[in-house]
Design a protein around this motif. Sequence first.
Motif, PDB file in Angstrom:
ATOM      1  N   ASP A 327       0.976  -1.090  -0.087  1.00 55.55           N
ATOM      2  CA  ASP A 327       0.006  -0.091  -0.121  1.00 55.55           C
ATOM      3  C   ASP A 327       0.746   1.287  -0.013  1.00 55.55           C
ATOM      4  OD1 ASP A 327      -2.334  -1.400   0.069  1.00 55.55           O
ATOM      5  OD2 ASP A 327      -2.600  -1.378   2.028  1.00 55.55           O
ATOM      6  N   VAL A 328       2.001   1.286   0.625  1.00 57.10           N
ATOM      7  CA  VAL A 328       2.929   2.402   0.898  1.00 57.10           C
ATOM      8  C   VAL A 328       3.583   2.367  -0.404  1.00 57.10           C
ATOM      9  CG1 VAL A 328       4.700   3.269   2.056  1.00 57.10           C
ATOM     10  CG2 VAL A 328       3.300   1.848   3.213  1.00 57.10           C
ATOM     11  N   ALA A 329       4.020   1.559  -1.175  1.00 54.54           N
ATOM     12  CA  ALA A 329       4.796   1.466  -2.417  1.00 54.54           C
ATOM     13  C   ALA A 329       3.756   2.002  -3.504  1.00 54.54           C
ATOM     14  CB  ALA A 329       5.320   0.123  -2.878  1.00 54.54           C
ATOM     15  N   LYS A 330       2.346   1.753  -3.482  1.00 56.44           N
ATOM     16  CA  LYS A 330       1.462   2.059  -4.363  1.00 56.44           C
ATOM     17  C   LYS A 330       1.487   3.525  -4.340  1.00 56.44           C
ATOM     18  CE  LYS A 330      -1.350  -2.079  -4.774  1.00 56.44           C
ATOM     19  NZ  LYS A 330      -2.616  -2.741  -4.418  1.00 56.44           N
ATOM     20  N   THR A 331       1.250   4.242  -3.115  1.00 61.54           N
ATOM     21  CA  THR A 331       1.180   5.496  -3.104  1.00 61.54           C
ATOM     22  C   THR A 331       2.376   6.537  -3.195  1.00 61.54           C
ATOM     23  OG1 THR A 331       1.318   5.430  -0.832  1.00 61.54           O
ATOM     24  CG2 THR A 331      -0.875   5.293  -1.672  1.00 61.54           C
ATOM     25  N   GLY A 332       3.809   5.721  -3.173  1.00 64.45           N
ATOM     26  CA  GLY A 332       5.014   6.372  -3.370  1.00 64.45           C
ATOM     27  C   GLY A 332       5.349   7.198  -2.154  1.00 64.45           C
ATOM     28  N   ASN A 333       4.681   6.961  -1.087  1.00 68.05           N
ATOM     29  CA  ASN A 333       5.095   7.532   0.268  1.00 68.05           C
ATOM     30  C   ASN A 333       6.353   7.145   0.871  1.00 68.05           C
ATOM     31  OD1 ASN A 333       4.720   8.867   2.867  1.00 68.05           O
ATOM     32  ND2 ASN A 333       2.865   8.244   2.868  1.00 68.05           N
ATOM     33  N   ILE A 334       7.391   7.618   0.059  1.00 70.00           N
ATOM     34  CA  ILE A 334       8.860   6.992   0.544  1.00 70.00           C
ATOM     35  C   ILE A 334       9.288   7.492   1.996  1.00 70.00           C
ATOM     36  CG2 ILE A 334       9.724   9.149  -0.389  1.00 70.00           C
ATOM     37  CD1 ILE A 334      11.332   5.587  -0.878  1.00 70.00           C
ATOM     38  N   ASP A 335       8.820   8.533   2.380  1.00 69.60           N
ATOM     39  CA  ASP A 335       9.099   9.055   3.727  1.00 69.60           C
ATOM     40  C   ASP A 335       8.521   7.870   4.829  1.00 69.60           C
ATOM     41  OD1 ASP A 335      10.277  11.482   3.089  1.00 69.60           O
ATOM     42  OD2 ASP A 335       8.327  12.282   3.164  1.00 69.60           O
ATOM     43  N   PHE A 336       7.181   7.327   4.514  1.00 67.69           N
ATOM     44  CA  PHE A 336       6.791   6.239   5.395  1.00 67.69           C
ATOM     45  C   PHE A 336       7.669   4.941   5.227  1.00 67.69           C
ATOM     46  CE2 PHE A 336       2.493   4.114   6.222  1.00 67.69           C
ATOM     47  CZ  PHE A 336       3.177   3.391   7.432  1.00 67.69           C
ATOM     48  N   LEU A 337       7.696   4.634   3.881  1.00 72.06           N
ATOM     49  CA  LEU A 337       8.479   3.405   3.739  1.00 72.06           C
ATOM     50  C   LEU A 337       9.858   3.558   4.190  1.00 72.06           C
ATOM     51  CD1 LEU A 337       8.187   0.865   2.155  1.00 72.06           C
ATOM     52  CD2 LEU A 337       9.142   2.233   0.149  1.00 72.06           C
ATOM     53  N   SER A 338      10.704   4.848   4.202  1.00 72.00           N
ATOM     54  CA  SER A 338      11.941   4.667   4.800  1.00 72.00           C
ATOM     55  C   SER A 338      11.775   4.259   6.199  1.00 72.00           C
ATOM     56  CB  SER A 338      12.577   6.222   4.457  1.00 72.00           C
ATOM     57  OG  SER A 338      12.712   6.230   3.247  1.00 72.00           O
ATOM     58  N   ILE A 339      10.936   5.102   7.010  1.00 74.67           N
ATOM     59  CA  ILE A 339      10.748   4.671   8.445  1.00 74.67           C
ATOM     60  C   ILE A 339      10.704   3.120   8.476  1.00 74.67           C
ATOM     61  CG2 ILE A 339       9.341   5.212  10.442  1.00 74.67           C
ATOM     62  CD1 ILE A 339       8.797   7.988   9.251  1.00 74.67           C
ATOM     63  N   LEU A 340       9.677   2.339   7.824  1.00 73.25           N
ATOM     64  CA  LEU A 340       9.361   1.190   8.335  1.00 73.25           C
ATOM     65  C   LEU A 340      10.634   0.219   7.928  1.00 73.25           C
ATOM     66  CD1 LEU A 340       5.702   0.592   6.779  1.00 73.25           C
ATOM     67  CD2 LEU A 340       6.475   1.273   8.904  1.00 73.25           C
ATOM     68  N   ILE A 341      11.350   0.580   6.668  1.00 76.04           N
ATOM     69  CA  ILE A 341      12.510  -0.095   6.448  1.00 76.04           C
ATOM     70  C   ILE A 341      13.679  -0.111   7.350  1.00 76.04           C
ATOM     71  CG2 ILE A 341      14.279  -0.772   4.608  1.00 76.04           C
ATOM     72  CD1 ILE A 341      12.051  -0.048   2.543  1.00 76.04           C
ATOM     73  N   ASN A 342      13.921   1.168   7.825  1.00 80.46           N
ATOM     74  CA  ASN A 342      14.873   1.401   8.825  1.00 80.46           C
ATOM     75  C   ASN A 342      14.673   0.526  10.013  1.00 80.46           C
ATOM     76  OD1 ASN A 342      16.154   3.167   7.034  1.00 80.46           O
ATOM     77  ND2 ASN A 342      15.325   5.091   7.673  1.00 80.46           N
ATOM     78  N   GLU A 343      13.395   0.457  10.489  1.00 80.12           N
ATOM     79  CA  GLU A 343      13.123   0.055  11.570  1.00 80.12           C
ATOM     80  C   GLU A 343      12.951  -1.511  11.486  1.00 80.12           C
ATOM     81  OE1 GLU A 343      12.737   1.524  14.470  1.00 80.12           O
ATOM     82  OE2 GLU A 343      13.164   3.532  14.093  1.00 80.12           O
ATOM     83  N   HIS A 344      12.695  -2.017  10.343  1.00 81.90           N
ATOM     84  CA  HIS A 344      12.493  -3.332  10.110  1.00 81.90           C
ATOM     85  C   HIS A 344      12.892  -3.716   8.886  1.00 81.90           C
ATOM     86  CE1 HIS A 344      10.814  -7.330  11.700  1.00 81.90           C
ATOM     87  NE2 HIS A 344      10.360  -7.339  10.596  1.00 81.90           N
ATOM     88  N   PRO A 345      14.493  -3.715   8.603  1.00 79.92           N
ATOM     89  CA  PRO A 345      14.929  -4.013   7.399  1.00 79.92           C
ATOM     90  C   PRO A 345      14.458  -5.054   6.502  1.00 79.92           C
ATOM     91  CG  PRO A 345      16.534  -3.575   8.809  1.00 79.92           C
ATOM     92  CD  PRO A 345      15.382  -3.746   9.489  1.00 79.92           C
TER      93      PRO A 345
END
Length: 625
Positions: A327-345
């Motif tokens: 859902d994050v990838a579809k909207t391109g919300n890179i800020d949100f995605l970066s937070i998720l990946i940094n916390e859970h790679p």
Amino acid sequence: MLENSAYRATSSSSFEEVDLSTHLMMLKINPIIHLLERLVEQQERIIRLTQPITPKKAGTTLGRTCVILKDRLPEETRIRRLKLYRAALDNDWEAARCIYNVYKVDIQAKISVGGDTTLHIAAAAKNTNFAKELLKIVNKRHLGRTNYAGNTALFLAAASGNVELVTEMMGINKAVAMIEDYHKRLPIHMAASSGDKCMVWYLYRETKDSLNEKQSTKLLFTCIENDLYDVAQQLLKDQPDIAIAHDGNYHTALHVIARKNLPFSKLANRRQRGIFKRYFDLDATDEENEKLKQVHELVKCIWQRIILLSDSEISHIIAAPGKLIFDVAKTGNIDFLSILINEHPDLIWTVDGPKNRYSLFHIAVKHRQEDVFKLIYKIGSRKENLLMLRDEEDNNILHLAAILAPQDRLNVVSGDALQFQRESMWFKEVEKVVPKSFGEARNKYGFTPRALFLQQHKELREKGEKWMKETANTCIVVATLIAAVAFTAALTVPGGNNQDTGFPIFNGKVSFQVFVISDAISLVCSLTSMETFLNIIISRYAEEDLVWRLPRKFYIGMLLLLMSMATLVVVFSTIFFVSFINNLWIAILVAVVFPTPLYMFLLRNIYQLSFGVLYMICGLQSPFR
């Protein structure tokens, strides 16, 4: 009674015995009653629009309406309550007070088809003074009365944003703020749905100790959906457990944020912003920056609560439903995605189920989210494990790049030709990062990625060719007019020529020299622009031409055309400086005021096209680096 006696007299065929005065009275009263009834029905339709009714309750309401029609109230009572209805709408407390002084029972009477009392009507109509006077004579129990949609008067006041009236009602009976309607909504939920921050904050301060987890979760979701992030943060601070709570569809607060397309994000829709907004970031107001900061803090707060769970619980939240990460990838919300990946790679290795088997990068390619796709350059050689995945139609990631993008992603750039160029750039960029064998692989229908690209983009390519030619033709007409004006201005110099020498009279003046130079630049730019657009029209329109050569010429031609327009405005302004040498204030006024709208337009487009030309000339051919 009079009406019934009149009808009985008529039905018994003894009309002669009916009192003439009674009959005349009925002829006068009945039209007034019907007129009032029609007026009330129109007002009730307006009020019922804000009072949704469930099918079950709708049947109840219709049933009650049938009962009312069958067992009509006495005529005197009907007229009196119609007057109350009208008084509540018109904020006429004196008329209502006269009735209540005699008929106190009407205070709690339901006077509309929707089951509204006078207080309901006054609250919905925002008639604060009327409602305040009415509150002085009602009791606590009266405030808890609901209409046929389950709404209290406080619910309607909260929906209308009347904080003053809600405060008065809460002072009498706070418990009424916890009465749900038939959709299980509290007044605070309705206020949050309207985005009324002041109302939400007031009701939250008064009811936060009474909200259960389900009600708080619903409020959290509603606040996020309506950009009330500060309220959402306070909710999470007071009740941390709702960070992992879900609704009936197993959506958590993270899912709600993931589906939001944050228009104020610095990384969102930058190509659709204006010159000042795009390059100087002046559109990011203090309020928007504060909202963006609140979203980031909200995501961090929720995620910090989630990562305390076990791996299986985290996987369940991410996987159900609809894959949070996708859902994050579809909207391109890179800020949100970066937070998720940094916390859970490990999230970057998530795959979208057994059916499609899409990775994060497959989704990014399919929905043309370049900021998400850039992450592929950061994971090194391990990316091959993800790129090898295929969907149920045997499409690899290069096939997805060949499929025509969704319309909202095509609209990132304007013009069919430039859209085709961007689609081709996407295909070429994905082609660089996948193994060469992907280019020859066939899907379930026998298409290689290149064949699928040509088939999917055939119509867009034809439209792009047509758009490019039509635009070039239009620009040639404009360039021709500018060249004609510039050439005419060169022949008819301001002030004329000296009869003895043949030289211009104002030859030695600076303003005249500016006039000559500007006119020459305008003429040269317009003629060069014409040549550029003629070259575009006679081109062969091969795929490579549409991707690079023709867009480059188009940008250069547009830049030259706009430069010729800008210098022509300078020519026009300097004529006034030469002609009104003794009245400089006139020349200055004309030079400053007259061309201002045109200069704003030119500045915006010249700056944009300058970047486009540099982008093409300098070889910055990929938007993904």
